[in-house]
Scaffold this active site. Sequence first.
Site, PDB file in Angstrom:
ATOM      1  N   GLN A   1       0.704  -1.123   0.045  1.00  0.00           N
ATOM      2  CA  GLN A   1       0.070   0.017   0.054  1.00  0.00           C
ATOM      3  C   GLN A   1       0.922   1.334   0.101  1.00  0.00           C
ATOM      4  O   GLN A   1       1.812   1.400   0.821  1.00  0.00           O
ATOM      5  CB  GLN A   1      -0.986  -0.020   1.225  1.00  0.00           C
ATOM      6  CG  GLN A   1      -1.847  -1.106   1.389  1.00  0.00           C
ATOM      7  CD  GLN A   1      -3.223  -0.929   0.271  1.00  0.00           C
ATOM      8  OE1 GLN A   1      -3.272   0.155  -0.124  1.00  0.00           O
ATOM      9  NE2 GLN A   1      -4.015  -2.029   0.379  1.00  0.00           N
TER      10      GLN A   1
ATOM     11  N   TYR B   1      -6.257 -12.422  -2.086  1.00  0.00           N
ATOM     12  CA  TYR B   1      -5.450 -11.261  -2.706  1.00  0.00           C
ATOM     13  C   TYR B   1      -4.568 -10.574  -1.576  1.00  0.00           C
ATOM     14  O   TYR B   1      -4.536  -9.376  -1.170  1.00  0.00           O
ATOM     15  CB  TYR B   1      -6.460 -10.018  -3.209  1.00  0.00           C
ATOM     16  CG  TYR B   1      -7.525 -10.826  -4.083  1.00  0.00           C
ATOM     17  CD1 TYR B   1      -7.311 -10.711  -5.520  1.00  0.00           C
ATOM     18  CD2 TYR B   1      -8.688 -11.033  -3.540  1.00  0.00           C
ATOM     19  CE1 TYR B   1      -8.291 -11.043  -6.490  1.00  0.00           C
ATOM     20  CE2 TYR B   1      -9.793 -11.545  -4.461  1.00  0.00           C
ATOM     21  CZ  TYR B   1      -9.477 -11.484  -5.925  1.00  0.00           C
ATOM     22  OH  TYR B   1     -10.667 -11.994  -6.576  1.00  0.00           O
TER      23      TYR B   1
ATOM     24  N   CYS C   1     -10.809  -1.115  -3.759  1.00  0.00           N
ATOM     25  CA  CYS C   1     -10.247   0.364  -4.191  1.00  0.00           C
ATOM     26  C   CYS C   1     -11.184   1.064  -5.187  1.00  0.00           C
ATOM     27  O   CYS C   1     -10.855   1.784  -5.765  1.00  0.00           O
ATOM     28  CB  CYS C   1      -8.679   0.089  -4.722  1.00  0.00           C
ATOM     29  SG  CYS C   1      -8.761  -1.067  -5.911  1.00  0.00           S
TER      30      CYS C   1
HETATM   31  N1  SAH Z   1      -3.931  -7.122   0.597  1.00  0.00           N
HETATM   32  C1  SAH Z   1      -2.749  -6.744   0.009  1.00  0.00           C
HETATM   33  C2  SAH Z   1      -2.849  -6.552  -1.236  1.00  0.00           C
HETATM   34  C3  SAH Z   1      -3.916  -5.979  -2.155  1.00  0.00           C
HETATM   35  S1  SAH Z   1      -3.696  -5.633  -3.926  1.00  0.00           S
HETATM   36  C4  SAH Z   1      -2.310  -5.645   0.711  1.00  0.00           C
HETATM   37  O1  SAH Z   1      -2.956  -4.789   1.409  1.00  0.00           O
HETATM   38  O2  SAH Z   1      -1.068  -4.969   0.594  1.00  0.00           O
HETATM   39  C5  SAH Z   1      -4.377  -6.976  -4.653  1.00  0.00           C
HETATM   40  C6  SAH Z   1      -3.244  -7.931  -4.687  1.00  0.00           C
HETATM   41  O3  SAH Z   1      -4.155  -8.990  -5.378  1.00  0.00           O
HETATM   42  C7  SAH Z   1      -2.186  -7.808  -5.698  1.00  0.00           C
HETATM   43  O4  SAH Z   1      -0.989  -8.286  -4.955  1.00  0.00           O
HETATM   44  C8  SAH Z   1      -2.309  -8.705  -6.733  1.00  0.00           C
HETATM   45  O5  SAH Z   1      -1.001  -9.361  -7.342  1.00  0.00           O
HETATM   46  C9  SAH Z   1      -3.173  -9.850  -6.317  1.00  0.00           C
HETATM   47  N2  SAH Z   1      -4.104 -10.392  -7.105  1.00  0.00           N
HETATM   48  C10 SAH Z   1      -4.590 -10.023  -8.410  1.00  0.00           C
HETATM   49  N3  SAH Z   1      -5.491 -10.724  -8.960  1.00  0.00           N
HETATM   50  C11 SAH Z   1      -5.466 -11.849  -8.285  1.00  0.00           C
HETATM   51  C12 SAH Z   1      -6.115 -13.073  -8.316  1.00  0.00           C
HETATM   52  N4  SAH Z   1      -6.897 -13.444  -9.152  1.00  0.00           N
HETATM   53  N5  SAH Z   1      -6.052 -14.114  -7.378  1.00  0.00           N
HETATM   54  C13 SAH Z   1      -5.051 -13.902  -6.283  1.00  0.00           C
HETATM   55  N6  SAH Z   1      -4.225 -12.564  -6.412  1.00  0.00           N
HETATM   56  C14 SAH Z   1      -4.570 -11.754  -7.220  1.00  0.00           C
END
Ligand code: SAH
Length: 490
Positions: A321, A350, A446
């Site tokens: 973030q 995610y 987001c």
């Molecule tokens: N929760 C974390 C990341 C959020 S951003 C934080 O707060 O830091 C969203 C994340 O989802 C990214 O790291 C991206 O690489 C991942 N992502 C995108 N599509 C995805 C999917 N289909 N399955 C799993 N992860 C995914």
Amino acid sequence: MRTTTDVPVRKNDEVTLDIIGLTQDGEGVGRADGFTLFVQGALPGERVRAKVLKVKKQYGYAKMLELLQASPDRVEAPCPIYRQCGGCQLQHMDYAAQLAWKRQHVIDSLTRIGKLRVADAAGAAEAAGDAGGAGGVVADGVVVHPTIGMDEPWRYRNKAQVPIGMAQADMADGAAGSLIGGFYARGSHRIIDMDACVIQHERNDESVRVVKRIGTRLGIRAYDETTGRGLLRHVVVRTGFVTGETMVCLVTNGTRIPRVDELVEGIRRALPDVRSIVQNVNTRNTNVIFGDETRVLWGSDVIYDELDGLRFAISARSFYQVNPAQTVALYRKAVEYAGLTGRETVIDAYCGIGTISLFLARRAGKVYGVESVPEAVEDARRNAALNGIANASFEVGLAEEVIPRWREAGIAADVIVVDPPRKGCDAKLLDTIVRMRPKRVVYVSCNPATLARDLAVLEAGGFRTMEVQPVDMFPHTGHVESVVLLVRKE
Ligand code: SAH
């Protein structure tokens, strides 16, 4: 439906407009004889004289010529290149008004797209006073709390991603042949050279200036996306706000950097807090910044930062973030909404580098994280070990593929947390959540539009949306982040 013949304005017409709304791109929404015109820089409540630039079937664009009546929310944007730069959209709006607009934007999405009923403001105030909030007595309808803002909403970004170009002979930006870098101008790929950005950590600004200066001296050429030639595409800099460590990543069109030792030496000398200098190779003709290959030029492959007492290793391509102060507020709210007692099994979908997972693991029995980027999962495992957390495990893969497999393997989740990218959750994941029947779902989003779409699916699948907390992660931009609590209807 309107046909072009009913469109009441034409290109180059001058019109007087009352601005009745604001888009996420910071455009005021006006109506001329019922026809929608978007006006860059105009605020709700304003009256403007504008010239029509472009007319489409359902709407058009106009340029503000004169502000006939200003909104009380109008302020002077502090950034000198605010008008040209595409990075911020709301600097001309008072910060408190930005926060109110973001909350309203969430409410509008929930009602229009999600068809959810939102409690009135009085109900929201009542529920906000209910300590703990989560699952407490909630007024009729979804409670959307006031946006959590920043006390000091400037210089909040820990990451700069700067496209690099070459100065042209007719530019004011420096001698022809020197490297420039900054932002793409609004709606284009023309690079505006920039030395400082008012929402960026000073060290990141300084690091980009250093790379431009030394790169220019060493004769490094910028990549040109029209010809596909040249080397340096982007400079990506990340600084840990707590640790003060900086990573400089040079994204290049090709593997060989001429005089790379001098470049590394120069960066190290000018920026003593740099802990990591890496190169990412991207030879594709694409808008995507990073390529697949990252190599260390000097130092570590990661930098460290801390959030709420937890330590995180962050590699170049991992998501982290960008606003650490607000991230802590967001994650604490997510943990609060998870309602943990210490025994629960939680899935963090995610999960990135495992940030939310580790916040949850401190209060849960077991946390399973899933993430699609392999380096991020490596970081997540390293981060669990770094913090002595043994009850979190991570898997690489798509959430919509891995979680159904976990379900088949007999994993039952009490709480599922999701934090998807802008496009929201995959339908297959939502279906799996409905089948897994966790007591709670915490949705970190987001993008209010995809959030609202997904909430409607979860509502139909037996969950009730209780509370929404917007958190201002990106002051002065149109981005709106929220965290949402859903509970399973008995
Ligand atoms: N929760 C974390 C990341 C959020 S951003 C934080 O707060 O830091 C969203 C994340 O989802 C990214 O790291 C991206 O690489 C991942 N992502 C995108 N599509 C995805 C999917 N289909 N399955 C799993 N992860 C995914």
